[in-house]
Structures are given as C-alpha cells and as structure tokens.
Design a protein around this motif. Structure first.
Motif, PDB file in Angstrom:
ATOM      1  N   PHE A   5       5.970 -12.476   0.672  1.00 19.05           N
ATOM      2  CA  PHE A   5       5.775 -11.369  -0.270  1.00 19.05           C
ATOM      3  C   PHE A   5       4.397 -11.450  -0.920  1.00 19.05           C
ATOM      4  CE2 PHE A   5      10.461 -11.097  -0.155  1.00 19.05           C
ATOM      5  CZ  PHE A   5      10.597  -9.726  -0.007  1.00 19.05           C
ATOM      6  N   LYS A   6       3.929 -12.663  -1.172  1.00 20.27           N
ATOM      7  CA  LYS A   6       2.594 -12.815  -1.767  1.00 20.27           C
ATOM      8  C   LYS A   6       1.521 -12.259  -0.831  1.00 20.27           C
ATOM      9  CE  LYS A   6       0.541 -16.706  -1.553  1.00 20.27           C
ATOM     10  NZ  LYS A   6       0.170 -18.144  -1.674  1.00 20.27           N
ATOM     11  N   ASP A   7       1.647 -12.545   0.468  1.00 16.40           N
ATOM     12  CA  ASP A   7       0.681 -12.022   1.436  1.00 16.40           C
ATOM     13  C   ASP A   7       0.739 -10.498   1.530  1.00 16.40           C
ATOM     14  OD1 ASP A   7      -0.126 -14.593   1.976  1.00 16.40           O
ATOM     15  OD2 ASP A   7       1.254 -14.852   3.664  1.00 16.40           O
ATOM     16  N   PHE A   8       1.957  -9.941   1.508  1.00 23.60           N
ATOM     17  CA  PHE A   8       2.093  -8.487   1.543  1.00 23.60           C
ATOM     18  C   PHE A   8       1.481  -7.850   0.290  1.00 23.60           C
ATOM     19  CE2 PHE A   8       5.671  -8.779   4.750  1.00 23.60           C
ATOM     20  CZ  PHE A   8       5.008  -8.041   5.722  1.00 23.60           C
ATOM     21  N   LEU A   9       1.688  -8.467  -0.868  1.00 19.57           N
ATOM     22  CA  LEU A   9       1.117  -7.931  -2.111  1.00 19.57           C
ATOM     23  C   LEU A   9      -0.406  -7.985  -2.089  1.00 19.57           C
ATOM     24  CD1 LEU A   9       3.534  -9.356  -4.854  1.00 19.57           C
ATOM     25  CD2 LEU A   9       3.256  -6.977  -4.145  1.00 19.57           C
ATOM     26  N   LEU A  10      -0.967  -9.028  -1.472  1.00 25.13           N
ATOM     27  CA  LEU A  10      -2.422  -9.110  -1.358  1.00 25.13           C
ATOM     28  C   LEU A  10      -2.958  -7.970  -0.490  1.00 25.13           C
ATOM     29  CD1 LEU A  10      -4.986 -10.682  -2.021  1.00 25.13           C
ATOM     30  CD2 LEU A  10      -4.585 -12.078   0.030  1.00 25.13           C
ATOM     31  N   ASN A  11      -2.266  -7.709   0.634  1.00 27.54           N
ATOM     32  CA  ASN A  11      -2.648  -6.572   1.480  1.00 27.54           C
ATOM     33  C   ASN A  11      -2.549  -5.258   0.709  1.00 27.54           C
ATOM     34  OD1 ASN A  11      -1.859  -7.290   4.966  1.00 27.54           O
ATOM     35  ND2 ASN A  11      -2.937  -8.505   3.464  1.00 27.54           N
ATOM     36  N   LEU A  12      -1.475  -5.099  -0.067  1.00 24.72           N
ATOM     37  CA  LEU A  12      -1.288  -3.865  -0.847  1.00 24.72           C
ATOM     38  C   LEU A  12      -2.395  -3.702  -1.881  1.00 24.72           C
ATOM     39  CD1 LEU A  12       0.470  -1.404  -1.521  1.00 24.72           C
ATOM     40  CD2 LEU A  12       1.812  -2.869  -3.040  1.00 24.72           C
ATOM     41  N   PHE A  13      -2.839  -4.803  -2.474  1.00 26.18           N
ATOM     42  CA  PHE A  13      -3.941  -4.743  -3.442  1.00 26.18           C
ATOM     43  C   PHE A  13      -5.216  -4.230  -2.776  1.00 26.18           C
ATOM     44  CE2 PHE A  13      -7.668  -6.984  -5.181  1.00 26.18           C
ATOM     45  CZ  PHE A  13      -7.697  -6.415  -6.438  1.00 26.18           C
ATOM     46  N   PHE A  14      -5.514  -4.737  -1.565  1.00 25.91           N
ATOM     47  CA  PHE A  14      -6.692  -4.271  -0.837  1.00 25.91           C
ATOM     48  C   PHE A  14      -6.626  -2.764  -0.584  1.00 25.91           C
ATOM     49  CE2 PHE A  14      -6.914  -8.744   1.191  1.00 25.91           C
ATOM     50  CZ  PHE A  14      -7.682  -9.193   0.132  1.00 25.91           C
ATOM     51  N   ILE A  15      -5.424  -2.274  -0.254  1.00 25.19           N
ATOM     52  CA  ILE A  15      -5.275  -0.854   0.084  1.00 25.19           C
ATOM     53  C   ILE A  15      -5.433   0.026  -1.156  1.00 25.19           C
ATOM     54  CG2 ILE A  15      -3.686   0.870   1.031  1.00 25.19           C
ATOM     55  CD1 ILE A  15      -2.422  -1.463   2.648  1.00 25.19           C
ATOM     56  N   ARG A 131       4.244  15.414   1.510  1.00 29.86           N
ATOM     57  CA  ARG A 131       3.247  14.600   2.201  1.00 29.86           C
ATOM     58  C   ARG A 131       3.557  13.116   2.048  1.00 29.86           C
ATOM     59  NH1 ARG A 131      -0.858  18.375   0.416  1.00 29.86           N
ATOM     60  NH2 ARG A 131      -1.294  17.048  -1.383  1.00 29.86           N
ATOM     61  N   THR A 132       3.961  12.733   0.849  1.00 28.14           N
ATOM     62  CA  THR A 132       4.302  11.324   0.614  1.00 28.14           C
ATOM     63  C   THR A 132       5.493  10.894   1.458  1.00 28.14           C
ATOM     64  OG1 THR A 132       3.455  11.497  -1.644  1.00 28.14           O
ATOM     65  CG2 THR A 132       4.911   9.651  -1.172  1.00 28.14           C
ATOM     66  N   LEU A 133       6.522  11.716   1.511  1.00 27.65           N
ATOM     67  CA  LEU A 133       7.705  11.376   2.303  1.00 27.65           C
ATOM     68  C   LEU A 133       7.379  11.325   3.800  1.00 27.65           C
ATOM     69  CD1 LEU A 133      10.460  13.479   0.465  1.00 27.65           C
ATOM     70  CD2 LEU A 133      10.092  11.019   0.354  1.00 27.65           C
ATOM     71  N   LEU A 134       6.593  12.271   4.287  1.00 25.29           N
ATOM     72  CA  LEU A 134       6.238  12.277   5.706  1.00 25.29           C
ATOM     73  C   LEU A 134       5.418  11.052   6.065  1.00 25.29           C
ATOM     74  CD1 LEU A 134       6.170  13.610   8.458  1.00 25.29           C
ATOM     75  CD2 LEU A 134       4.218  14.986   7.706  1.00 25.29           C
ATOM     76  N   ALA A 173       7.696   1.053   2.181  1.00 23.09           N
ATOM     77  CA  ALA A 173       7.701   1.052   0.718  1.00 23.09           C
ATOM     78  C   ALA A 173       6.275   1.043   0.167  1.00 23.09           C
ATOM     79  CB  ALA A 173       8.477  -0.154   0.196  1.00 23.09           C
ATOM     80  N   SER A 174       5.411   0.243   0.793  1.00 19.81           N
ATOM     81  CA  SER A 174       4.011   0.203   0.355  1.00 19.81           C
ATOM     82  C   SER A 174       3.320   1.538   0.612  1.00 19.81           C
ATOM     83  CB  SER A 174       3.267  -0.917   1.086  1.00 19.81           C
ATOM     84  OG  SER A 174       3.857  -2.173   0.818  1.00 19.81           O
ATOM     85  N   MET A 175       3.616   2.153   1.763  1.00 18.98           N
ATOM     86  CA  MET A 175       3.048   3.472   2.060  1.00 18.98           C
ATOM     87  C   MET A 175       3.472   4.503   1.023  1.00 18.98           C
ATOM     88  SD  MET A 175       1.239   5.532   3.828  1.00 18.98           S
ATOM     89  CE  MET A 175       0.872   5.127   5.534  1.00 18.98           C
ATOM     90  N   PHE A 176       4.733   4.459   0.615  1.00 13.02           N
ATOM     91  CA  PHE A 176       5.220   5.390  -0.408  1.00 13.02           C
ATOM     92  C   PHE A 176       4.457   5.192  -1.717  1.00 13.02           C
ATOM     93  CE2 PHE A 176       7.996   6.543  -3.924  1.00 13.02           C
ATOM     94  CZ  PHE A 176       8.410   7.809  -3.567  1.00 13.02           C
ATOM     95  N   CYS A 179       0.677   6.363  -1.221  1.00 14.54           N
ATOM     96  CA  CYS A 179       0.559   7.823  -1.142  1.00 14.54           C
ATOM     97  C   CYS A 179       0.841   8.477  -2.491  1.00 14.54           C
ATOM     98  CB  CYS A 179       1.518   8.365  -0.086  1.00 14.54           C
ATOM     99  SG  CYS A 179       0.868   8.283   1.581  1.00 14.54           S
ATOM    100  N   ALA A 180       1.857   7.955  -3.201  1.00 11.17           N
ATOM    101  CA  ALA A 180       2.183   8.523  -4.513  1.00 11.17           C
ATOM    102  C   ALA A 180       1.009   8.362  -5.474  1.00 11.17           C
ATOM    103  CB  ALA A 180       3.437   7.855  -5.067  1.00 11.17           C
ATOM    104  N   PHE A 181       0.388   7.182  -5.477  1.00 13.15           N
ATOM    105  CA  PHE A 181      -0.763   6.961  -6.354  1.00 13.15           C
ATOM    106  C   PHE A 181      -1.945   7.840  -5.932  1.00 13.15           C
ATOM    107  CE2 PHE A 181       1.064   2.765  -7.698  1.00 13.15           C
ATOM    108  CZ  PHE A 181       1.079   3.041  -9.050  1.00 13.15           C
ATOM    109  N   ARG A 182      -2.159   7.974  -4.623  1.00 18.35           N
ATOM    110  CA  ARG A 182      -3.267   8.803  -4.166  1.00 18.35           C
ATOM    111  C   ARG A 182      -3.097  10.256  -4.576  1.00 18.35           C
ATOM    112  NH1 ARG A 182      -5.296  12.338  -0.835  1.00 18.35           N
ATOM    113  NH2 ARG A 182      -7.333  11.976   0.149  1.00 18.35           N
TER     114      ARG A 182
END
Length: 434
Positions: A5-15, A131-134, A173-176, A179-182
C-alpha cells in the motif's frame, strides 16, 4: 502488505502532482503557448517514468504500478497525439528493465491508446461525473487485461495473488480519486474565470450608468439655456449670462470625459522629469481661490525633489486630492502640504482638518462609482488619482479619522540624477595646477 500500500500511495502522489500544479501554471498564461499546450503530456510522461522506476515490490520480472492511470489521463484528455506519445514513452522505458513484462506493457499500452482514440470524442462530451466513472471502468478493464496476460504468459513468474487482487482494487480506486480531483480543479478554475468576467461586466455597467448620468445633466442644462437664447428675446446681459452658464456646463461634461479617459488610459504618454516643488506651487495657485472661498488656510513645506511622470496628469492628481481636502472642510480649516524623502522615495503628504471618513469609506475609496459627497460627487476623482499614481510606479496611503481629518501620503520613485560627465585631460591638468 503494508509496504504494498505504501508503494501504491507513492505512485498516487506522483500522479496527483501534475493534476493540481499544471492547471494553475497554465492558467497564468506564462511562457509560450506551445509549451503550455504540451506541458500536461510531458508531465504525465514523467509520472509514468517515476511509477515504473518505483514499482510495487520487485520480487519478480513483472512490474506492477499505476503507470496506466497517467497513460489513460493523458490519452483521454489530451487526444490521439498525447496517447501515442505516452504509449511510446511507456513501452520504451519499460523495455530497459527486460523480462516478459515488455510484451504485456506493449499490448496494454497500445490497447489504451487505441481505446482512447475511439472514445475521445464521446468522453469529451460527457458530464464530469460520467467522465470520472468511465475513466474508472476503463482503468479497471486495463488492469484486468494486465493481470490476465501476466497469468497466461508467465504463470511461473507472476506475482503473489494478493498483489494482483490489490492492484485490481487500487488502480480503479486511484483513477476515481485522480479524475474527481482533476474535474474539481478545472471546474473551480472555470468558475473563477466566470466570476472575474462577471465582476468586470458589473464594473463596466456601473461605469456606463455613471458616465451617462453625469454627462446627461450638464448637457441637458446647456441645451436648455441655448434654447432660451434662441427662442426668447433677451437682454444682452441675460444672453451673456445664459451663454456663460451653458459653456460652464459643457466644460463640466468635458472634465468628466477627461476623468474617464484618464482612468481608461493611465499610462503616461510623454514622461519627463518633474520638479515636485514647482508643480505643487502651480496647483496651489490654481486652487487657492477655492480655498479662500471655504476659509481654508493653506500651509506648504516643499522641497525641490524630482520625479518622472506626465506633467498634466500629475497636476490633475494633486488637484483632485487638494480639492477633495478643501471640500471636506466646509466650515474652514487648515490644509498642509509637505514634501520630503522617505526610504528613497519622494513623499507628498496632504493633510486636512475636515470631517474625515469611516473605515468602511476608506476601504471603498478609489472605486469608480463610490463618492462621499452625495449628489455633488461622481466618484471619479480618487479613482483617477489611484490610476495616475499607479502609472508613475508609486503608491498611495490614506489615513482618516472622523471629525479629525484625512491625510493622503503619496510615495513616488525619486528621479535618477544625471551621471557626471567625465573630466577631460585639460581639466585634470588645471585642477593639478591649482
């Protein structure tokens, strides 16, 4: 499990970094237009590189990370060109690490680019929530394709089942979230632009209403007196009196138009070096009759410092401030004008002993439709003062207290002194002889 989970969160931070930072940078309209156009794609490419470099675990040759999220984002929002560029970056960088995962990455990246090309037009027309759901569903589908190909092409080298399941849950979940933040960031930017445009239109509306009202009054009066002169037999002195009043009303209309033009185009056209002492003395001579009529005693402490500006507009600025000060003392008082140097700037301080202003009035001072004079004021004088001082790279500070008076402090850059001319050899010899 915690490290995954720590590695996934680091990737999410970069995105999330370019999702928040790029829109605000491009909104400022800094840099070339082409650079602002390609900046999101370049940022997503950098994020893909970071995600592949710092994957989730490294126990096998198959690398799991969230690279597909920036690939989807750049492809869906950026168009076919961005999709092709990001797919090439993904495949090229992943090939540096070797293994069977190169083929999986190539197939999935090309599939994402093709799907984005086919769905781009439909995706752009959808509301933000859809758009977020798609995007979330597409991210889940590409993740499922990745896991399925990994199990089929490398059954002996595939990562633990827990990693695959977490990947299938975390990626959509990360994509959602991304996209929501964007969508939220871009919605807020668009909303702020609409608010700014509405405020500008409101200001234009107030200005139009104000100028039409203020100009109509003197023109109506002038027209009335001209009609009297034309239609009725009048004595010579009456005719001259009516003609003089009509001219005064026309001059008043011209002064209002001049104020508006000064507000609209405050930048000095022909700047020159101005002697502050001389300019203030000229303005004092002009306004002294008004001060005498209001029983106002004018006291000056002047110094011959120089500033850079346009002579007529600088005088108009001083005249507006002094006129306001005199009109704030209907029962008489003292108007003090003081010039000095403060922190390398020329300080012009104009202080009166008039009625003063409240804190609320001070905060609104300088607005184009605000006046403290009731029906006698147009709200243009101080507006023009602020714009002229701003065009001269100066600042203005106003302090006021009810029944004690108002002090206007104007700070202007000191005009640079001319550099001394070099001393010739003959002059050096003469000085040496002395």
């Amino acid at each position: 499990m915690l490290s995954i989970f720590k590695d996934f969160l680091l990737n999410l931070f970069f995105i999330l970094l370019p999702v928040f930072l790029v829109p605000f940078w491009t909104e400022q309209e800094k840099g070339p237009k082409r650079l602002r156009l390609y900046l999101p794609t370049a940022c997503y490419a950098a994020v893909i590189v970071l995600c592949i470099t710092l994957p989730v675990g490294a126990e096998s040759n198959l690398i799991f990370d969230l690279r597909q999220i920036p690939l989807w984002l750049g492809s869906l929002y950026g168009g076919s060109g961005a999709a092709a560029c990001l797919a090439i970056v993904t495949i090229a960088y992943r090939s540096l690490f070797g293994g069977i995962g190169i083929l999986i990455t190539a197939v999935v990246s090309i599939a994402i680019a093709v799907a984005s090309r086919l769905l781009a037009k439909t995706f752009a027309q959808l509301p933000a929530k859809q758009r977020t759901l798609l995007a979330t569903l597409l991210s889940f589908a590409s993740g499922l394709l990745t896991v399925a190909m990994a199990g089929w092409m490398a059954p002996s080298d595939r990562p633990p089942l827990s990693v695959s399941l977490i990947f299938l849950l975390v990626q959509p979940a990360s994509m959602f979230i991304v996209c929501a933040f964007r969508e939220m960031v871009h919605h807020n930017i668009a909303l702020r632009k609409r608010i700014i445009r509405a405020e500008k239109m409101e200001a234009v509306t107030h200005l139009a209403a104000s100028i039409s009202h203020e100009i109509r009054n003197p023109l109506t009066a002038a027209r009335g007196f001209i009609q009297l002169i034309e239609e009725q037999p009048l004595a010579a002195d009456k005719r001259r009196q009516y003609a003089r009043i009509a001219m005064e009303e026309l001059d008043r209309a011209e002064a209002i138009i001049t104020d508006y033009l000064t507000f609209a185009k405050p930048a000095p056209e022909t700047t020159e070096k101005l002697n502050v002492k001389f300019e203030i003395e000229r303005v004092v001579d002009i306004i002294r009759p008004l001060a005498n009529m209001n029983c106002v005693d004018m006291k000056t402490t002047l110094a011959p410092f120089s500033v850079i500006g346009e002579r007529e507009k600088f005088r108009q600025c001083l005249l507006n401030v002094m006129k306001n000060a005199i009109e704030a003392m209907p029962n008489g008082g003292t108007l003090q004008i003081y010039v000095s140097i403060d922190n390398g700037c020329v300080l012009i301080r104009i202080a009166d002993t008039g009625v003063g202003m409240t804190k609320e009035q001070l905060e609104r001072l300088g607005e184009p439709y605000f006046t403290t004079k009731g029906i006698k004021g147009t709200g243009l004088g101080m507006m023009v003062v602020y714009r002229i001082i701003e065009s001269m790279n100066g600042t203005i500070r106003i302090e006021s207290e009810i029944h004690k008076g108002t002090t206007v402090s104007i700070y202007l850059p000191l005009a640079p002194s001319p550099s001394p001319s070099p001393i010739s050899d003959k002059e050096k010899q003469l000085f040496a002889a002395l």
